[in-house]
Design a protein around this motif. Sequence first.
Motif, PDB file in Angstrom:
ATOM      1  N   ASN A 178       0.825  -0.954  -0.485  1.00 56.43           N
ATOM      2  CA  ASN A 178      -0.392  -0.083   0.289  1.00 56.43           C
ATOM      3  C   ASN A 178       0.789   1.305   0.129  1.00 56.43           C
ATOM      4  O   ASN A 178       1.873   0.895   0.613  1.00 56.43           O
ATOM      5  CB  ASN A 178      -1.181   0.178   1.071  1.00 56.43           C
ATOM      6  N   VAL A 179       0.180   2.552  -1.012  1.00 52.87           N
ATOM      7  CA  VAL A 179       0.976   4.053  -0.871  1.00 52.87           C
ATOM      8  C   VAL A 179      -0.030   4.568  -0.232  1.00 52.87           C
ATOM      9  O   VAL A 179      -1.098   4.708  -1.054  1.00 52.87           O
ATOM     10  CB  VAL A 179       2.137   3.770  -1.700  1.00 52.87           C
ATOM     11  N   GLN A 180       0.237   5.599   0.259  1.00 53.74           N
ATOM     12  CA  GLN A 180      -0.235   6.584   0.353  1.00 53.74           C
ATOM     13  C   GLN A 180       0.642   8.132   0.927  1.00 53.74           C
ATOM     14  O   GLN A 180       1.446   8.037   1.203  1.00 53.74           O
ATOM     15  CB  GLN A 180      -0.881   6.757   1.787  1.00 53.74           C
ATOM     16  N   ILE A 181       0.205   9.170  -0.082  1.00 55.53           N
ATOM     17  CA  ILE A 181       0.823  10.443   0.211  1.00 55.53           C
ATOM     18  C   ILE A 181       0.137  11.467   1.790  1.00 55.53           C
ATOM     19  O   ILE A 181      -0.573  11.642   1.421  1.00 55.53           O
ATOM     20  CB  ILE A 181       0.152  11.361  -1.206  1.00 55.53           C
ATOM     21  N   THR A 182       1.408  11.655   2.357  1.00 52.24           N
ATOM     22  CA  THR A 182       1.409  12.123   3.252  1.00 52.24           C
ATOM     23  C   THR A 182       1.663  13.781   3.160  1.00 52.24           C
ATOM     24  O   THR A 182       1.146  14.637   3.557  1.00 52.24           O
ATOM     25  CB  THR A 182       2.567  11.403   4.169  1.00 52.24           C
ATOM     26  N   GLU A 183       2.432  13.823   1.900  1.00 51.98           N
ATOM     27  CA  GLU A 183       2.812  15.196   1.924  1.00 51.98           C
ATOM     28  C   GLU A 183       2.906  15.578  -0.073  1.00 51.98           C
ATOM     29  O   GLU A 183       3.503  15.239  -0.081  1.00 51.98           O
ATOM     30  CB  GLU A 183       3.696  16.029   2.622  1.00 51.98           C
ATOM     31  N   SER A 184       1.898  16.726  -0.236  1.00 52.70           N
ATOM     32  CA  SER A 184       2.152  16.506  -1.185  1.00 52.70           C
ATOM     33  C   SER A 184       3.278  17.776  -2.377  1.00 52.70           C
ATOM     34  O   SER A 184       3.598  18.654  -1.479  1.00 52.70           O
ATOM     35  CB  SER A 184       0.749  17.110  -1.824  1.00 52.70           C
ATOM     36  N   ALA A 185       3.693  17.228  -3.292  1.00 52.35           N
ATOM     37  CA  ALA A 185       4.850  18.125  -4.116  1.00 52.35           C
ATOM     38  C   ALA A 185       4.096  19.527  -4.183  1.00 52.35           C
ATOM     39  O   ALA A 185       4.982  20.374  -4.443  1.00 52.35           O
ATOM     40  CB  ALA A 185       5.257  17.818  -4.920  1.00 52.35           C
ATOM     41  N   GLY A 186       2.789  20.000  -4.512  1.00 47.94           N
ATOM     42  CA  GLY A 186       2.428  20.274  -5.117  1.00 47.94           C
ATOM     43  C   GLY A 186       1.542  20.683  -6.272  1.00 47.94           C
ATOM     44  O   GLY A 186       1.194  21.560  -7.168  1.00 47.94           O
ATOM     45  N   HIS A 187       1.840  19.455  -6.541  1.00 47.50           N
ATOM     46  CA  HIS A 187       1.923  19.087  -8.626  1.00 47.50           C
ATOM     47  C   HIS A 187       1.254  18.022  -8.766  1.00 47.50           C
ATOM     48  O   HIS A 187       1.953  17.272  -7.981  1.00 47.50           O
ATOM     49  CB  HIS A 187       2.843  19.431  -9.731  1.00 47.50           C
ATOM     50  N   GLU A 188      -0.027  17.980  -8.739  1.00 51.13           N
ATOM     51  CA  GLU A 188      -0.724  16.811  -8.843  1.00 51.13           C
ATOM     52  C   GLU A 188      -0.123  15.430  -9.776  1.00 51.13           C
ATOM     53  O   GLU A 188       0.480  14.490  -9.364  1.00 51.13           O
ATOM     54  CB  GLU A 188      -2.164  16.530 -10.097  1.00 51.13           C
ATOM     55  N   ALA A 189       0.888  15.756 -10.771  1.00 50.79           N
ATOM     56  CA  ALA A 189       1.589  15.645 -11.688  1.00 50.79           C
ATOM     57  C   ALA A 189       2.477  14.609 -11.379  1.00 50.79           C
ATOM     58  O   ALA A 189       2.945  13.209 -10.891  1.00 50.79           O
ATOM     59  CB  ALA A 189       2.050  15.978 -13.043  1.00 50.79           C
ATOM     60  N   ILE A 190       2.999  15.550 -10.354  1.00 46.80           N
ATOM     61  CA  ILE A 190       4.556  15.040  -9.647  1.00 46.80           C
ATOM     62  C   ILE A 190       4.071  13.850  -8.124  1.00 46.80           C
ATOM     63  O   ILE A 190       4.888  12.683  -8.390  1.00 46.80           O
ATOM     64  CB  ILE A 190       5.163  16.246  -9.200  1.00 46.80           C
ATOM     65  N   ASP A 191       2.842  13.721  -8.125  1.00 49.03           N
ATOM     66  CA  ASP A 191       2.298  13.181  -6.900  1.00 49.03           C
ATOM     67  C   ASP A 191       2.664  11.700  -7.813  1.00 49.03           C
ATOM     68  O   ASP A 191       2.762  10.973  -7.001  1.00 49.03           O
ATOM     69  CB  ASP A 191       1.137  13.612  -6.282  1.00 49.03           C
ATOM     70  N   ALA A 192       1.243  12.121  -8.403  1.00 52.28           N
ATOM     71  CA  ALA A 192       0.792  10.716  -9.640  1.00 52.28           C
ATOM     72  C   ALA A 192       2.278  10.153  -9.740  1.00 52.28           C
ATOM     73  O   ALA A 192       2.301   9.355  -9.591  1.00 52.28           O
ATOM     74  CB  ALA A 192       0.137  11.062 -10.972  1.00 52.28           C
ATOM     75  N   ALA A 193       3.331  10.569 -10.557  1.00 53.94           N
ATOM     76  CA  ALA A 193       4.330  10.214 -10.823  1.00 53.94           C
ATOM     77  C   ALA A 193       5.099   9.815  -9.757  1.00 53.94           C
ATOM     78  O   ALA A 193       5.754   8.528  -9.555  1.00 53.94           O
ATOM     79  CB  ALA A 193       5.263  11.166 -11.223  1.00 53.94           C
ATOM     80  N   ALA A 194       5.337   9.804  -8.178  1.00 55.96           N
ATOM     81  CA  ALA A 194       6.279   9.241  -7.203  1.00 55.96           C
ATOM     82  C   ALA A 194       5.127   8.510  -7.036  1.00 55.96           C
ATOM     83  O   ALA A 194       5.574   6.887  -6.238  1.00 55.96           O
ATOM     84  CB  ALA A 194       5.935  10.657  -5.667  1.00 55.96           C
ATOM     85  N   LEU A 195       4.073   7.842  -6.776  1.00 56.02           N
ATOM     86  CA  LEU A 195       3.048   6.537  -6.550  1.00 56.02           C
ATOM     87  C   LEU A 195       3.443   6.042  -7.294  1.00 56.02           C
ATOM     88  O   LEU A 195       3.838   4.676  -6.762  1.00 56.02           O
ATOM     89  CB  LEU A 195       1.758   6.871  -6.230  1.00 56.02           C
ATOM     90  N   ARG A 196       3.096   6.238  -8.769  1.00 55.36           N
ATOM     91  CA  ARG A 196       4.154   5.061  -9.836  1.00 55.36           C
ATOM     92  C   ARG A 196       5.487   4.821  -9.214  1.00 55.36           C
ATOM     93  O   ARG A 196       5.704   2.885  -9.599  1.00 55.36           O
ATOM     94  CB  ARG A 196       3.807   5.782 -11.523  1.00 55.36           C
TER      95      ARG A 196
END
Length: 576
Positions: free
Chosen positions: A528-546
């Motif tokens: 499982n993965v969950q975002i704790t702190e966003s980078a401020g860019h949806e594309a960056i957050d989505a890439a981090a989850l991938r």
Amino acid sequence: MLAAWMLYAMAISGVVGCAALALERAALSVRRPVRGIWASAFLVTLSLALVPPLGFLFEGAGTPPERQVRVTLGVAEPLSPPLLDLIPASFPVDEDGVLARISVPLGWSWLLMVMVLAARFGVDARRLYRNAEKWKGVELPEGRVFLSEELGPAVVGFLPGRMVVPRWCLALPEATRGLVLAHESEHIRARDTLLVGSALGVALAMPWNPGFWWFLRRLRDGVELDCDARVMRRFPDQVRAYGELLLDVGARAPRTPLAYATFSEHPSTLGRRIHMLTHGDTPRSTRRALIFTVAGGLLVLAACLVPGPDRATELLVPELEEPRYGSDLGAVSIPQGGDEGPHFTPFTTAPAIQNVDQIRERLDEMYPPLLRDAGIGGVVLLHLHLDETGRVTNVLVFRSSGHQALDRAALQVVPDLRFSPAMNREEAVAVWIVIPMRFADTGASTDRESDVRELDVREGDAGAPTPPDEPMSASPRFTPFTAAPEIRDRAALEAALEREYPPLLRDAGIGGRTVVHFFIDDTGKVGNVQITESAGHEAIDAAALRVARTVEFVPARNGDRAVPVWVQIPITFQRR
């Protein structure tokens, strides 16, 4: 704070002055003007003293080394911090310390010094004005000048300024007099009196800073050196006569009050000017200039990194004004402890809350009525430091609920918490733990026991692995381990970071840092993965989850057993 700021400003001026001295040597090595260097020293010092320190421009500066993690490889392991990370962005100032106590007297002393110096210069200005009424304007072949009985040669005033020469100058040979007037006319053309007068105003505004008076002295020297160089470019065959004239006028001319550009300055300045005239044919040294320029640049950088004063408070709750730690939590009285900050201490038996019913009642009691009636709730995550007896000795808001009132209410409940001590085999140990404080409307939750159970750090054996039939933990929680999980293939992870970086953002130089919670099972797979702190860019957050879903770990171990754990890892995308 005033006393600390004054010390900071003096420290800054000292470092900037050394930088200006090195840059002056560089300029003289290639025969370039130097007055701008000392004028810039005033501007740089004021900029650094009047704005927050620039250490915050360097990411990670001032961050404790134990909190540094390897970002690009995605592993949460401590690193030896680079040099900039060891430089604090500010130094603490105790609000009850000596510097705080003397700030008020220093403020009044500062005001008194300014008033005394202003009065002194007011007297000089009045005296000069009375003398100016007696000056007679005459037209000479070199231009219009004002004749005085003794004052001068000098330029008095600012825009553009008046050229004043003593009556005895008229008896000088025409060529010699032409050199004197050429010197003063160069001052007027370059508006040197305006430059020096402005610098004097800064020194008068902060008379307690010896650095500014030193800058002013070097600026006046630089103004005269640059003016001499301009005159010699006009009269290259008059070097010897010009040097003799400097000595002659220096012996005869008295000091002219409020004349910031004069033909003859202080004897030490005359020595430097004569030296520059007699060594004017010395070959230029580009290598020497480069060395001093680099030294000056490094000193300017050092000045930017000098830590500035700050109040002696710990990290703040983002939405609260109160500090997070110790007895500073308003009405919460907790002995100070756990000064190293949250860190992991191995234990085999986790601490457990012993007064769950009482805490449930306290949560209900402290729930702000307006929020309860509006059906507004939230969870406040707290870092608690427990000593060897299980007593709470420090508290830190790990994650705010988003509501100030709820955060304050959670902090008010902390003193009532009673824990059994954490045990590492047979020994009680002090530990940091994370617990949630949940506020929820009773109408919205029929199972109040489940709300309270979230307060439990862990039930049962802290080291027991999750049974196969137990569902995967849906939210981050702490599981003790003695060996942290490690990346199996770091090269593959680096390739994933490069592959998943959104091309448009990479080309635009836009990066970001996303903090991700990983659930790693006892085989090392990410479940499982969950975002704790966003980078401020949806594309960056989505890439981090991938990227996060592709990572494989060596599982965490508690003693000799593999255990499933949640870990928090930052993932950073930045163009290389």
